[in-house]
Design an enzyme around this catalytic site. Structure first.
Site, PDB file in Angstrom:
ATOM      1  N   ASP A  17      48.338  59.824  55.441  1.00 50.54           N
ATOM      2  CA  ASP A  17      48.193  59.935  53.983  1.00 50.54           C
ATOM      3  C   ASP A  17      48.740  61.255  53.436  1.00 50.54           C
ATOM      4  O   ASP A  17      48.023  61.973  52.719  1.00 50.54           O
ATOM      5  CB  ASP A  17      46.721  59.774  53.573  1.00 50.54           C
ATOM      6  CG  ASP A  17      46.055  58.565  54.192  1.00 50.54           C
ATOM      7  OD1 ASP A  17      46.731  57.523  54.305  1.00 50.54           O
ATOM      8  OD2 ASP A  17      44.881  58.654  54.573  1.00 50.54           O
ATOM      9  N   GLU A 187      47.204  50.324  46.709  1.00 46.18           N
ATOM     10  CA  GLU A 187      46.280  51.465  46.710  1.00 46.18           C
ATOM     11  C   GLU A 187      47.129  52.732  46.660  1.00 46.18           C
ATOM     12  O   GLU A 187      48.324  52.694  46.387  1.00 46.18           O
ATOM     13  CB  GLU A 187      45.393  51.428  47.965  1.00 46.18           C
ATOM     14  CG  GLU A 187      46.183  51.349  49.260  1.00 46.18           C
ATOM     15  CD  GLU A 187      45.324  51.069  50.485  1.00 46.18           C
ATOM     16  OE1 GLU A 187      44.170  51.519  50.511  1.00 46.18           O
ATOM     17  OE2 GLU A 187      45.818  50.404  51.410  1.00 46.18           O
TER      18      GLU A 187
END
Length: 527
Positions: A17, A187
């Protein structure tokens, strides 16, 4: 002049991430840490090629309380930005993993300098994860995050929610607005503004083999947003043989010369009899991107597959020191490459001062505990490596253990440990926890009562893991069978798993007497 080649991954091992930002001539990467402490490592580079770990943003318990968080819970998807002369960091703490609920709190901290000190956290909301902060050209600030819907029969990934943040009042204001929904799982939203367009960069398809990066844009901040007609900007879902897989979850950065780069995660699978397994977890990579005449973002060179070799931006190379393979524990503070589980280990549990030149751990709870473990570990950066340590430990009861551990989470790890057995004294053996099932390899136990020191070694060769031990560091003997290192991956087990493999040292004292275990040095090197 180019600074050379970017070699992907730029952050090998568990660094998922990635959030990238630039301030002046330097670039910074922040990545997820889940249940590990300290939270959110910060890496710096002057050329996008060479990166160094400069510390962690969430290095105090006032910033993160991870006691009891489940495996793969904790700190998800940080978002780092620089605006108004200071750093802004948004992050989630997830306390329930799986379905139907995601108990998640989103926070903001700020700092005048990337190395801190970071402010006390400001609570934002709990409506979903993957929050990020957008600094608009008019000075207003906006939070975007995934909206989670727990209700049966509904799409759990229920769209992207936008709400204004008032920096003076330190609170969200106005009503949240759902600005984008999609039939596909989306997302990881990040907002950008360019040439009169608002762009949403999204992670799509989940974090596994179907992962990707998708773009949408609108003339208005609140939408409606239209998806890129070409589909995924980046994905490896149709490239089963590529060296980088699971590519997705991206963020953009612009160089001072106007070049654009995409930071994203990807994994490097190892072939096993049970299929590909990503032992190193999700790693951080960089790609060159550029804008088309009609205002869409594309990978430079065409297509949507990530490259392992990418031309660096213009400029002078800025090499950084290579991380040391061996730690002799000669300092009074642990190197920042070490990590603990969920909580820091204070001087009562971890000390480098009581026996100078040694790391002393005092045993606490079991390797299955989500609360108080005495464990310190480093990320595995290669699947061809060797970890070695030297242990001085004198247990007097079977409830006392210490040794070398190869770790995925509390449900899956391989432990080469010393303990005490009645009538035999000190014994070296292997404990396994395999997707929650515990096993002791008693047939591999070795009496070591007469060993002055106990040298322990774990050797990774692809998906094979071998333990060995020595009384003097010269004459080594194999301990136990060849183990399946592929189990130390997201791709194994019955539970949601988002992290990567670690190797380190630990101590347990299930009787609560805090028995000490001393480690002379620790070495993790490629082979």
């Amino acid at each position: 002049m180019s600074a050379g080649q970017i070699h992907n991954p730029v952050l090998p091992g568990f660094h998922p991430d990635p959030s990238i930002a630039r301030a002046g001539d330097h670039y910074y990467l922040a990545t997820s840490t889940f249940e590990w402490f300290p939270g959110v490592p910060l890496h710096r580079s002057a050329d996008l090629v060479n990166w160094e770990l400069i510390g962690h943003a969430l290095d105090r318990t006032e910033l993160i309380d991870l006691r009891g968080v489940p495996d793969s819970g904790g700190v998800w998807a940080p978002s780092l930005s620089y605006s108004d002369g200071q750093w802004w960091l948004i992050y989630s703490i997830v306390r329930t993993v799986g379905a139907p609920y995601k108990d998640v709190d989103n926070y903001l901290v700020t700092a005048p300098d990337i190395e801190g000190p970071w402010s006390e956290p400001v609570f934002l909301n709990s409506s979903g994860f993957d929050p990020s902060l957008f600094h608009d050209e008019d000075g207003r600030k906006w939070l975007v995050n995934l909206q989670w819907d727990h209700r049966a029969g509904r799409q759990a990934f229920a769209g992207i929610v936008l709400q204004e943040y008032d920096a003076r009042k330190q609170t969200l204001v106005g009503q949240p607005c759902n600005i984008l929904r999609h039939d596909e799982l989306i997302e990881g939203p990040n907002l950008y503004r360019r040439d009169g367009w608002y762009y949403l960069m999204l992670a799509e398809g989940g974090t596994g083999w179907n992962h990707g990066v998708l773009m949408a844009r609108s003339r208005r901040l609140t939408g409606p947003y239209a998806f890129d007609p070409n589909g995924s900007l980046l994905t490896t879902r149709d490239d089963p043989d590529g060296p980088l897989r699971k590519a997705g979850h991206g963020e953009l950065v612009e160089t001072p010369d106007g070049e654009w780069f995409l930071a994203h995660l990807a994994s490097r699978p190892v072939d096993t009899p049970d299929g590909p397994r990503c032992i190193l977890g999700r790693e951080t990579c960089l790609q060159r991107v550029g804008w088309t005449d009609d205002g869409w973002l594309r990978l430079v060179g065409g297509g949507n597959k990530p490259l392992t070799e990418v031309a660096a931006p213009r400029g002078t190379p800025h090499p950084v020191p290579e991380p040391a393979a061996r730690d002799d524990f000669g300092s009074l503070a642990l190197d920042p490459s070490w990590n603990t589980l969920r909580v820091p280990l204070g001087p009562a549990r971890l000390t480098l001062a009581e026996r100078p030149g040694w790391l002393r751990l005092r045993g606490r709870q079991s390797s299955h505990s989500a609360f108080q473990q005495s464990l310190v570990a480093k990320r595995l950066r290669s699947v061809r490596c060797e970890a070695t340590t030297v242990l001085d430990f004198h247990p007097t009861h079977f409830s006392q253990m210490a040794g070398l551990i190869c770790w995925y989470d509390t449900t899956t790890h391989f432990y080469l440990r010393v303990t005490h057995e009645e009538g035999r004294g000190r014994v070296l053996g292997i404990d396994l926890t395999d997707d929650g099932s515990y096993q002791e390899l008693t047939s591999s136990a070795v009496p070591v009562d007469d060993w002055p020191l106990i040298h322990l070694r774990a050797r990774f060769q692809g998906a094979e893991l071998r333990f060995s031990a020595s009384p003097d560091g010269t004459a080594w003997q194999r301990i136990g069978p060849v183990l399946d290192a592929g189990k130390l991956s997201d791709d194994y087990g019955t539970r949601l798993r988002f992290t990567g493999a670690f190797v380190g040292v630990c101590a347990q004292d299930l009787g609560g007497t805090s028995a000490p275990a001393d480690f002379d040095w620790f070495e993790l090197r490629d082979v």
